[in-house]
Design a protein around this motif. Sequence first.
Motif, PDB file in Angstrom:
ATOM      1  N   LEU A   1       5.772   5.716  -1.383  1.00 38.39           N
ATOM      2  CA  LEU A   1       4.738   7.410  -0.523  1.00 38.39           C
ATOM      3  C   LEU A   1       6.439   7.884  -0.225  1.00 38.39           C
ATOM      4  N   SER A   2       6.357   9.154   0.097  1.00 37.46           N
ATOM      5  CA  SER A   2       7.973   9.382   0.117  1.00 37.46           C
ATOM      6  C   SER A   2       7.184  11.207   1.516  1.00 37.46           C
ATOM      7  N   GLY A   3       8.306  11.654   2.103  1.00 35.56           N
ATOM      8  CA  GLY A   3       8.203  12.914   3.130  1.00 35.56           C
ATOM      9  C   GLY A   3       8.754  13.562   1.371  1.00 35.56           C
ATOM     10  N   GLY A   4       9.423  14.893   2.312  1.00 32.21           N
ATOM     11  CA  GLY A   4       9.991  15.766   1.317  1.00 32.21           C
ATOM     12  C   GLY A   4       9.536  16.898  -0.045  1.00 32.21           C
ATOM     13  N   SER A   5       7.763  17.149   0.722  1.00 33.34           N
ATOM     14  CA  SER A   5       7.555  17.455  -0.444  1.00 33.34           C
ATOM     15  C   SER A   5       8.064  17.328  -2.176  1.00 33.34           C
ATOM     16  N   VAL A   6       8.163  17.764  -3.026  1.00 33.74           N
ATOM     17  CA  VAL A   6       8.301  17.480  -3.968  1.00 33.74           C
ATOM     18  C   VAL A   6       9.912  17.022  -4.532  1.00 33.74           C
ATOM     19  N   TYR A   7      10.864  17.413  -3.932  1.00 34.26           N
ATOM     20  CA  TYR A   7      11.788  16.444  -3.862  1.00 34.26           C
ATOM     21  C   TYR A   7      11.769  14.577  -3.514  1.00 34.26           C
TER      22      TYR A   7
ATOM     23  N   THR B   1      12.498  13.149   7.676  1.00 34.19           N
ATOM     24  CA  THR B   1      12.156  12.796   6.913  1.00 34.19           C
ATOM     25  C   THR B   1      12.100  11.224   6.505  1.00 34.19           C
ATOM     26  N   GLY B   2      11.685  10.555   5.586  1.00 34.24           N
ATOM     27  CA  GLY B   2      11.773   8.974   5.127  1.00 34.24           C
ATOM     28  C   GLY B   2      10.568   8.451   3.745  1.00 34.24           C
ATOM     29  N   VAL B   3      10.832   7.427   3.597  1.00 33.92           N
ATOM     30  CA  VAL B   3      10.108   6.922   1.968  1.00 33.92           C
ATOM     31  C   VAL B   3      10.005   5.686   2.701  1.00 33.92           C
ATOM     32  N   THR B   4       8.912   5.215   2.037  1.00 32.31           N
ATOM     33  CA  THR B   4       8.006   3.964   2.336  1.00 32.31           C
ATOM     34  C   THR B   4       7.414   3.402   1.029  1.00 32.31           C
ATOM     35  N   VAL B   5       7.750   1.853   0.751  1.00 31.18           N
ATOM     36  CA  VAL B   5       7.680   1.851  -0.710  1.00 31.18           C
ATOM     37  C   VAL B   5       7.104   0.835  -0.349  1.00 31.18           C
ATOM     38  N   ILE B   6       5.600   0.502  -1.151  1.00 26.47           N
ATOM     39  CA  ILE B   6       4.679  -0.801  -1.451  1.00 26.47           C
ATOM     40  C   ILE B   6       5.131  -1.832  -2.590  1.00 26.47           C
ATOM     41  N   LEU B   7       5.775  -3.036  -2.535  1.00 29.84           N
ATOM     42  CA  LEU B   7       6.107  -3.269  -3.603  1.00 29.84           C
ATOM     43  C   LEU B   7       5.551  -5.247  -3.444  1.00 29.84           C
ATOM     44  N   PRO B   8       4.467  -5.140  -4.656  1.00 28.00           N
ATOM     45  CA  PRO B   8       3.960  -5.947  -5.193  1.00 28.00           C
ATOM     46  C   PRO B   8       4.510  -7.598  -5.805  1.00 28.00           C
ATOM     47  N   ASP B   9       3.934  -8.783  -5.511  1.00 29.26           N
ATOM     48  CA  ASP B   9       5.377 -10.052  -5.477  1.00 29.26           C
ATOM     49  C   ASP B   9       5.086 -10.072  -6.702  1.00 29.26           C
ATOM     50  N   THR B  10       3.555  -8.980  -7.906  1.00 29.42           N
ATOM     51  CA  THR B  10       3.869  -9.646  -8.991  1.00 29.42           C
ATOM     52  C   THR B  10       3.178  -8.103  -9.493  1.00 29.42           C
ATOM     53  N   PRO B  11       3.233  -7.600 -10.687  1.00 29.37           N
ATOM     54  CA  PRO B  11       2.727  -6.504 -11.086  1.00 29.37           C
ATOM     55  C   PRO B  11       0.988  -6.296 -10.884  1.00 29.37           C
ATOM     56  N   ALA B  12       0.739  -5.399 -10.073  1.00 24.90           N
ATOM     57  CA  ALA B  12      -0.472  -5.872  -9.309  1.00 24.90           C
ATOM     58  C   ALA B  12      -1.591  -3.647 -10.408  1.00 24.90           C
ATOM     59  N   ALA B  13      -3.171  -5.229  -9.872  1.00 18.37           N
ATOM     60  CA  ALA B  13      -3.694  -3.678 -10.491  1.00 18.37           C
ATOM     61  C   ALA B  13      -4.034  -2.798  -9.721  1.00 18.37           C
ATOM     62  N   CYS B  14      -4.375  -1.365 -10.052  1.00 16.86           N
ATOM     63  CA  CYS B  14      -3.934  -0.283  -8.636  1.00 16.86           C
ATOM     64  C   CYS B  14      -4.842   1.125  -9.962  1.00 16.86           C
ATOM     65  N   SER B  15      -5.183   1.868  -8.555  1.00 15.96           N
ATOM     66  CA  SER B  15      -6.062   3.078  -8.878  1.00 15.96           C
ATOM     67  C   SER B  15      -5.338   3.545  -7.807  1.00 15.96           C
ATOM     68  N   VAL B  16      -6.473   4.698  -7.999  1.00 15.37           N
ATOM     69  CA  VAL B  16      -5.529   6.398  -7.517  1.00 15.37           C
ATOM     70  C   VAL B  16      -7.333   7.268  -6.783  1.00 15.37           C
ATOM     71  N   ASP B  17      -6.751   7.859  -6.051  1.00 14.69           N
ATOM     72  CA  ASP B  17      -7.939   9.010  -5.770  1.00 14.69           C
ATOM     73  C   ASP B  17      -7.240   9.990  -5.326  1.00 14.69           C
TER      74      ASP B  17
ATOM     75  N   ALA C   1       3.406   9.291  -4.078  1.00 11.55           N
ATOM     76  CA  ALA C   1       2.688  10.300  -3.593  1.00 11.55           C
ATOM     77  C   ALA C   1       3.514  11.074  -3.019  1.00 11.55           C
ATOM     78  N   ILE C   2       3.865  12.340  -2.292  1.00 12.86           N
ATOM     79  CA  ILE C   2       4.191  13.014  -1.290  1.00 12.86           C
ATOM     80  C   ILE C   2       4.130  13.812  -0.125  1.00 12.86           C
ATOM     81  N   LEU C   3       3.968  13.460   1.097  1.00  2.21           N
ATOM     82  CA  LEU C   3       3.682  14.858   1.924  1.00  2.21           C
ATOM     83  C   LEU C   3       4.784  16.318   2.391  1.00  2.21           C
ATOM     84  N   PHE C   4       4.378  16.592   3.071  1.00  3.88           N
ATOM     85  CA  PHE C   4       4.969  17.997   2.996  1.00  3.88           C
ATOM     86  C   PHE C   4       5.459  17.729   4.588  1.00  3.88           C
ATOM     87  N   ASP C   5       6.907  17.343   4.756  1.00  3.37           N
ATOM     88  CA  ASP C   5       7.629  17.859   5.933  1.00  3.37           C
ATOM     89  C   ASP C   5       9.219  18.965   6.225  1.00  3.37           C
ATOM     90  N   ASN C   6       8.754  19.693   4.856  1.00  5.05           N
ATOM     91  CA  ASN C   6      10.053  19.938   4.695  1.00  5.05           C
ATOM     92  C   ASN C   6      10.579  21.709   6.042  1.00  5.05           C
TER      93      ASN C   6
END
Length: 321
Positions: free
Chosen positions: A67-73, A23-39, A109-114
């Motif tokens: 972005l992470s694996g692990g489902s709810v964990y 399992t693993g995790v990925t982080v998107i880190l803006p240099d400064t606070p970034a406007a964001c939306s989600v679908d 957001a998470i994905l199911f890799d359990n």
Amino acid sequence: MHNCILDVGGLSIGHAHNEKVKTGVTVILPDTPAACSVDVRGGGPGTRETDTLGPDGLIDAVHAVVLSGGSVYGLAAADGVCAWLGHERRGYVPSPNPAVPVSPIVPSAILFDNANGGDKDWGITPPYRDLGLKAVQSASKQPFDQGAIGAGLGATAGLYSGGLGTASEVVGDVTIGAIIAANPVGSPYMPGTDCFWAWPYNRGAEFGSATPPRDYRWAEPTDTKLAFLKSAGQSTVIGAVALNAALTPKQLNRLAIMAQDGIAMSVAPAHTPLDGDTLFALSTGVNPVTSPVDLAALGAASARCVARALSRAVYFAQAKT
């Protein structure tokens, strides 16, 4: 240009994973606070702080996206990211009093890799907070490997290895990029072939050079997870698109909606009740987009980037298995 979300500028990307747990995790880190939306388009999503991005909310920018694996964990990965950001005094400032901690805004957001065979016997200490902390600490502006890395390590796409992929495109003077952790129920390949559904968008054999056979006819797929998910479960495609233009939250929401088409362009079936398909859209630029026609062009490009990034995620993961 590196055909990577980092081509957009104003971002760093960090990864951490655990080979034993798969399992693993990925982080998107803006240099400064970034406007964001989600679908959110799948029927089984797992998210954190997405309501914060609603049009009626107080918050209009994010400090990281996880972005992470692990489902709810895996939602706990954002705890590690928040802790690091808070220590760096990067967050929403609720009070001018320096003794009051800032509040980092970190939708995730998470994905199911359990069920992928990794060692999930973690007792009361799942690894995700630590993985989130390691990922944000490793954030870099350098191009990164694709496939079995970060949130894509341990992912599966249909009955194939899934992974993490990225792609970018230039539309006029705007660069748009996508990063995708591909773990869908559906298959990325056309039934009975080694050709990706997204083959028309392939640039320079970025995910191989297979094209459909000349006499190709659609057949019932046998390489999706559907037959293996009769009990409750979850798969998903999660990720983000970013662009170096200044979009409003409303415009970013439309961009995220259009970006979801990239999943349907690269996976069949897509957006099932068993998927949790969730895409974020971030703006790192200063020049506004005022024309709906221009926004439509950027949305179409975002969908292509998602389709290509998803296919590259699987392509590179398959190459390493």
